[in-house]
Design a protein around this motif. Structure first.
Motif, PDB file in Angstrom:
ATOM      1  N   THR A  25       5.778   9.555  -5.236  1.00 53.73           N
ATOM      2  CA  THR A  25       4.718  10.451  -4.786  1.00 53.73           C
ATOM      3  C   THR A  25       5.277  11.821  -4.419  1.00 53.73           C
ATOM      4  OG1 THR A  25       4.984   9.738  -2.483  1.00 53.73           O
ATOM      5  CG2 THR A  25       3.447   8.489  -3.837  1.00 53.73           C
ATOM      6  N   GLN A  26       4.376  12.735  -4.109  1.00 50.75           N
ATOM      7  CA  GLN A  26       4.736  14.079  -3.676  1.00 50.75           C
ATOM      8  C   GLN A  26       5.206  14.064  -2.218  1.00 50.75           C
ATOM      9  OE1 GLN A  26       3.893  17.479  -5.601  1.00 50.75           O
ATOM     10  NE2 GLN A  26       4.758  15.852  -6.866  1.00 50.75           N
ATOM     11  N   CYS A  27       6.092  15.003  -1.881  1.00 53.86           N
ATOM     12  CA  CYS A  27       6.561  15.127  -0.493  1.00 53.86           C
ATOM     13  C   CYS A  27       6.283  16.544   0.008  1.00 53.86           C
ATOM     14  CB  CYS A  27       8.043  14.779  -0.372  1.00 53.86           C
ATOM     15  SG  CYS A  27       9.150  15.670  -1.479  1.00 53.86           S
ATOM     16  N   TRP A  28       5.849  16.622   1.261  1.00 54.09           N
ATOM     17  CA  TRP A  28       5.428  17.891   1.880  1.00 54.09           C
ATOM     18  C   TRP A  28       6.143  18.028   3.215  1.00 54.09           C
ATOM     19  CZ3 TRP A  28       0.453  20.645   0.614  1.00 54.09           C
ATOM     20  CH2 TRP A  28       0.190  21.711   1.473  1.00 54.09           C
ATOM     21  N   LEU A  29       6.808  19.167   3.418  1.00 57.61           N
ATOM     22  CA  LEU A  29       7.485  19.483   4.670  1.00 57.61           C
ATOM     23  C   LEU A  29       6.735  20.606   5.371  1.00 57.61           C
ATOM     24  CD1 LEU A  29       9.948  19.438   6.651  1.00 57.61           C
ATOM     25  CD2 LEU A  29      11.058  21.064   5.093  1.00 57.61           C
ATOM     26  N   LYS A  58       0.855  -1.196   0.000  1.00 58.38           N
ATOM     27  CA  LYS A  58       0.000   0.000   0.000  1.00 58.38           C
ATOM     28  C   LYS A  58       0.888   1.242   0.000  1.00 58.38           C
ATOM     29  CE  LYS A  58      -3.522   0.007   2.777  1.00 58.38           C
ATOM     30  NZ  LYS A  58      -4.350  -0.096   4.006  1.00 58.38           N
ATOM     31  N   ARG A  59       1.395   1.574  -1.173  1.00 61.47           N
ATOM     32  CA  ARG A  59       2.287   2.731  -1.274  1.00 61.47           C
ATOM     33  C   ARG A  59       1.507   4.035  -1.084  1.00 61.47           C
ATOM     34  NH1 ARG A  59       7.052   1.667  -5.727  1.00 61.47           N
ATOM     35  NH2 ARG A  59       7.645  -0.410  -4.974  1.00 61.47           N
ATOM     36  N   PRO A  60       2.140   5.034  -0.476  1.00 61.68           N
ATOM     37  CA  PRO A  60       1.423   6.285  -0.196  1.00 61.68           C
ATOM     38  C   PRO A  60       1.195   7.118  -1.459  1.00 61.68           C
ATOM     39  CG  PRO A  60       3.729   6.495   0.419  1.00 61.68           C
ATOM     40  CD  PRO A  60       3.522   5.049   0.031  1.00 61.68           C
ATOM     41  N   ASP A  61       0.174   7.963  -1.391  1.00 63.35           N
ATOM     42  CA  ASP A  61      -0.058   8.980  -2.420  1.00 63.35           C
ATOM     43  C   ASP A  61       0.667  10.275  -2.072  1.00 63.35           C
ATOM     44  OD1 ASP A  61      -2.016   7.506  -4.059  1.00 63.35           O
ATOM     45  OD2 ASP A  61      -3.269   7.648  -2.263  1.00 63.35           O
ATOM     46  N   LEU A  62       1.010  10.419  -0.784  1.00 65.11           N
ATOM     47  CA  LEU A  62       1.670  11.633  -0.307  1.00 65.11           C
ATOM     48  C   LEU A  62       2.491  11.279   0.926  1.00 65.11           C
ATOM     49  CD1 LEU A  62       1.808  14.873  -0.391  1.00 65.11           C
ATOM     50  CD2 LEU A  62       0.034  14.780   1.367  1.00 65.11           C
ATOM     51  N   VAL A  63       3.691  11.838   1.006  1.00 66.56           N
ATOM     52  CA  VAL A  63       4.515  11.711   2.216  1.00 66.56           C
ATOM     53  C   VAL A  63       4.598  13.095   2.860  1.00 66.56           C
ATOM     54  CG1 VAL A  63       6.734  11.063   3.194  1.00 66.56           C
ATOM     55  CG2 VAL A  63       5.834   9.815   1.214  1.00 66.56           C
ATOM     56  N   PHE A  64       4.245  13.173   4.140  1.00 65.51           N
ATOM     57  CA  PHE A  64       4.139  14.439   4.864  1.00 65.51           C
ATOM     58  C   PHE A  64       5.004  14.332   6.117  1.00 65.51           C
ATOM     59  CE2 PHE A  64       2.404  17.653   7.601  1.00 65.51           C
ATOM     60  CZ  PHE A  64       1.709  18.559   6.820  1.00 65.51           C
ATOM     61  N   THR A  65       5.884  15.317   6.328  1.00 67.76           N
ATOM     62  CA  THR A  65       6.720  15.305   7.522  1.00 67.76           C
ATOM     63  C   THR A  65       6.733  16.671   8.190  1.00 67.76           C
ATOM     64  OG1 THR A  65       8.884  14.653   8.397  1.00 67.76           O
ATOM     65  CG2 THR A  65       8.890  15.909   6.347  1.00 67.76           C
ATOM     66  N   VAL A  66       7.035  16.667   9.484  1.00 70.33           N
ATOM     67  CA  VAL A  66       7.018  17.887  10.298  1.00 70.33           C
ATOM     68  C   VAL A  66       8.413  18.142  10.858  1.00 70.33           C
ATOM     69  CG1 VAL A  66       6.081  18.965  12.384  1.00 70.33           C
ATOM     70  CG2 VAL A  66       4.584  17.604  10.906  1.00 70.33           C
ATOM     71  N   ALA A  67       8.850  19.385  10.796  1.00 67.28           N
ATOM     72  CA  ALA A  67      10.106  19.810  11.429  1.00 67.28           C
ATOM     73  C   ALA A  67       9.778  20.789  12.557  1.00 67.28           C
ATOM     74  CB  ALA A  67      11.014  20.481  10.403  1.00 67.28           C
ATOM     75  N   PRO A  68      10.378  20.574  13.722  1.00 72.03           N
ATOM     76  CA  PRO A  68      11.342  19.543  14.075  1.00 72.03           C
ATOM     77  C   PRO A  68      10.750  18.135  13.955  1.00 72.03           C
ATOM     78  CG  PRO A  68      11.303  21.277  15.724  1.00 72.03           C
ATOM     79  CD  PRO A  68      10.119  21.475  14.856  1.00 72.03           C
ATOM     80  N   SER A  69      11.556  17.182  13.405  1.00 71.34           N
ATOM     81  CA  SER A  69      12.996  17.197  13.269  1.00 71.34           C
ATOM     82  C   SER A  69      13.399  17.315  11.805  1.00 71.34           C
ATOM     83  CB  SER A  69      13.552  15.916  13.873  1.00 71.34           C
ATOM     84  OG  SER A  69      14.877  15.696  13.550  1.00 71.34           O
ATOM     85  N   LEU A  70      14.108  18.388  11.462  1.00 73.71           N
ATOM     86  CA  LEU A  70      14.573  18.560  10.096  1.00 73.71           C
ATOM     87  C   LEU A  70      15.631  17.511   9.743  1.00 73.71           C
ATOM     88  CD1 LEU A  70      14.039  20.529   7.723  1.00 73.71           C
ATOM     89  CD2 LEU A  70      16.139  21.708   8.386  1.00 73.71           C
ATOM     90  N   ILE A  71      16.369  17.035  10.726  1.00 78.74           N
ATOM     91  CA  ILE A  71      17.404  16.031  10.473  1.00 78.74           C
ATOM     92  C   ILE A  71      16.799  14.761   9.879  1.00 78.74           C
ATOM     93  CG2 ILE A  71      18.975  14.423  11.667  1.00 78.74           C
ATOM     94  CD1 ILE A  71      19.844  16.769  13.409  1.00 78.74           C
ATOM     95  N   SER A  72      15.592  14.414  10.304  1.00 76.19           N
ATOM     96  CA  SER A  72      14.947  13.206   9.789  1.00 76.19           C
ATOM     97  C   SER A  72      14.167  13.449   8.504  1.00 76.19           C
ATOM     98  CB  SER A  72      14.013  12.613  10.853  1.00 76.19           C
ATOM     99  OG  SER A  72      12.966  13.517  11.159  1.00 76.19           O
TER     100      SER A  72
END
Length: 425
Positions: A134-138, A107-121
């Motif tokens: 897919t698209q990536c959102w920070l 089940k591959r994602p349609d969107l990957v979403f991440t929150v900073a902190p932590s920018l390192i990850s």
């Protein structure tokens, strides 16, 4: 949509980024999306892993409809610059295999979403998006490197500062879409070279249905044996970004006022030192953070809210506690330079004083106590501003619509190519 979320802080942390990330992913589920969250074990703001999650390795569960994997990480009891770095790197290492498995799974994602902190990850989220096509959102809650410089956690001009700035700009530039929580922070993204077409404003929110102007006397007044008619309240994290020492200085300047009690309600790495500094003061109380279910009672205890902030951090972070302060219908006394994002949010909702000036901060508090009509006016304006700018359901609905548009737009070229190869228009 299938959304893969990566975030260091997550519910059940009850303040700060963890609270917002938990609310956000659960709202996505309520909107009909399939959500997988890769997060750390809860530890904030006490900088101690919650007992229920300690020593158990990777843990997977379904919470509010969200498929949650919690990763074990290093949590320093007394965080400093190097220990914080190791803390973030430990999350990167722990989250990497789970993120890759989720990106390459059935089940591959349609969107990957991440929150900073932590920018390192954050590069893990970018890699997962590229592997899954897919698209990536920070989403940036605060500019970690600049905040570390502004608060003295990292010395300016050194190798670490230069490396940190380079890393920050490189990572932010990787993402298809970048958001932040205020107009000033979005403008800073543009300064860092992010095209405006890729910048989104996603504010933190207040639960304006749960947080309302409290009528009558808060139960906390009797529970904590507060005998004065007025309370100046600070509730939140106790760390170096807040510049909270100024609250103690103001309490010392106003110690002869027998009608006022200062209350600091929170946890964090600096609390023990603050309590020691305040040991000679009888007009101040310290308490732990209270359950979220009683937040309205806590905010209703305040005659006015205190919002200290170091001068250099006013456009690098926008304290999440401000949203509920305004929703509570109580005036705010804040330290901020004119024209900064924090000052703009508080204009006509409270008193703005010079950062670092305990005298000005104390005078701001007294001016509201001596002018209840003005204080009530500021409180009413704060409530109206919360309803207009910080309503939870409206903000999350706008974000959901933007995410759907982003995913649909990313699929459009492929759909057009497919139609053309089939001989259709």
């Amino acid at each position: 949509m299938r959304i893969l979320f990566l975030g260091l802080n997550y519910a059940p942390e009850e303040i700060g980024i963890g609270l917002y990330s938990g609310d956000m992913t659960k709202a996505w589920v309520e909107a009909g999306h399939d959500v997988r969250a890769i997060v750390a074990v809860p530890y904030y703001p006490a900088w101690k892993v919650h007992a229920a999650y300690s020593g158990k390795g990777w843990q997977r569960s379904v919470e509010g409809g969200v498929d949650v994997t919690r990763c074990p990480i290093y949590v320093p009891a007394k965080p400093n610059g190097m220990r914080r770095l190791l803390h973030h790197v430990s999350f990167l290492a722990a989250a990497l295999p789970t993120m890759l498995a989720a990106a390459l799974g059935r089940k591959r994602p349609d969107l990957v979403f991440t929150v900073a902190p932590s920018l390192i990850s954050a590069p893990i989220a970018w890699l997962a998006s590229r592997l899954s096509g897919t698209q990536c959102w920070l989403h940036i809650q605060d500019f970690e490197m600049e905040a570390a410089l502004a608060t003295g956690l990292v010395g300016d001009g050194g190798v670490l500062a230069k490396l940190g700035r380079w890393f920050e700009q490189r990572v932010i530039g990787l993402f298809d879409h970048v958001s932040s929580i205020s107009p000033q922070m979005c403008a800073k993204l543009a300064e860092k070279g992010v095209p405006r077409s890729r910048i989104h404003e996603v504010r933190n929110w207040a639960d304006i249905a749960a947080i309302t102007p409290y009528q009558g006397q808060s139960p906390y007044k009797a529970q904590w044996r507060v005998t004065t008619p007025y309370v100046a309240l600070y509730s939140g994290n106790i760390a170096n970004k807040q510049g909270i020492d100024i609250v103690l200085d103001a309490a010392r300047l106003l110690r002869d006022r027998t009608d006022l009690t200062f209350i600091i309600c929170g946890q964090g790495p600096n609390r023990a030192a603050l309590e020691e500094l305040a040991s000679d003061l009888t007009n101040i109380q310290f308490h732990d953070l209270q359950d979220r279910e009683r937040l309205n009672e806590l905010l209703g205890l305040a005659t006015l809210h205190l919002m200290p902030q170091l001068a250099g951090a006013a456009d690098l972070v926008l304290p999440s506690k401000l949203t509920n302060m305004l929703a509570s219908g109580r005036p705010v006394v804040a330290t901020a330079e004119p024209g900064t994002g924090l000052a703009e949010e508080i204009v006509d909702c409270g008193i703005i004083t010079q950062p670092g000036s305990a005298k000005a901060f104390a005078e701001g508090i007294e001016s509201l106590l001596e002018n209840p009509t003005l204080a009530a006016h500021y409180g009413e304006n704060g409530r109206q501003r919360a309803e207009k700018r910080w309503a939870k359901d409206q903000i999350l609905a706008r974000l959901d619509a933007e995410l759907i548009n982003v995913v649909n737009a990313s699929k459009l070229p492929h759909r057009i190519d497919t139609e053309r190869s089939a001989g259709t228009t």
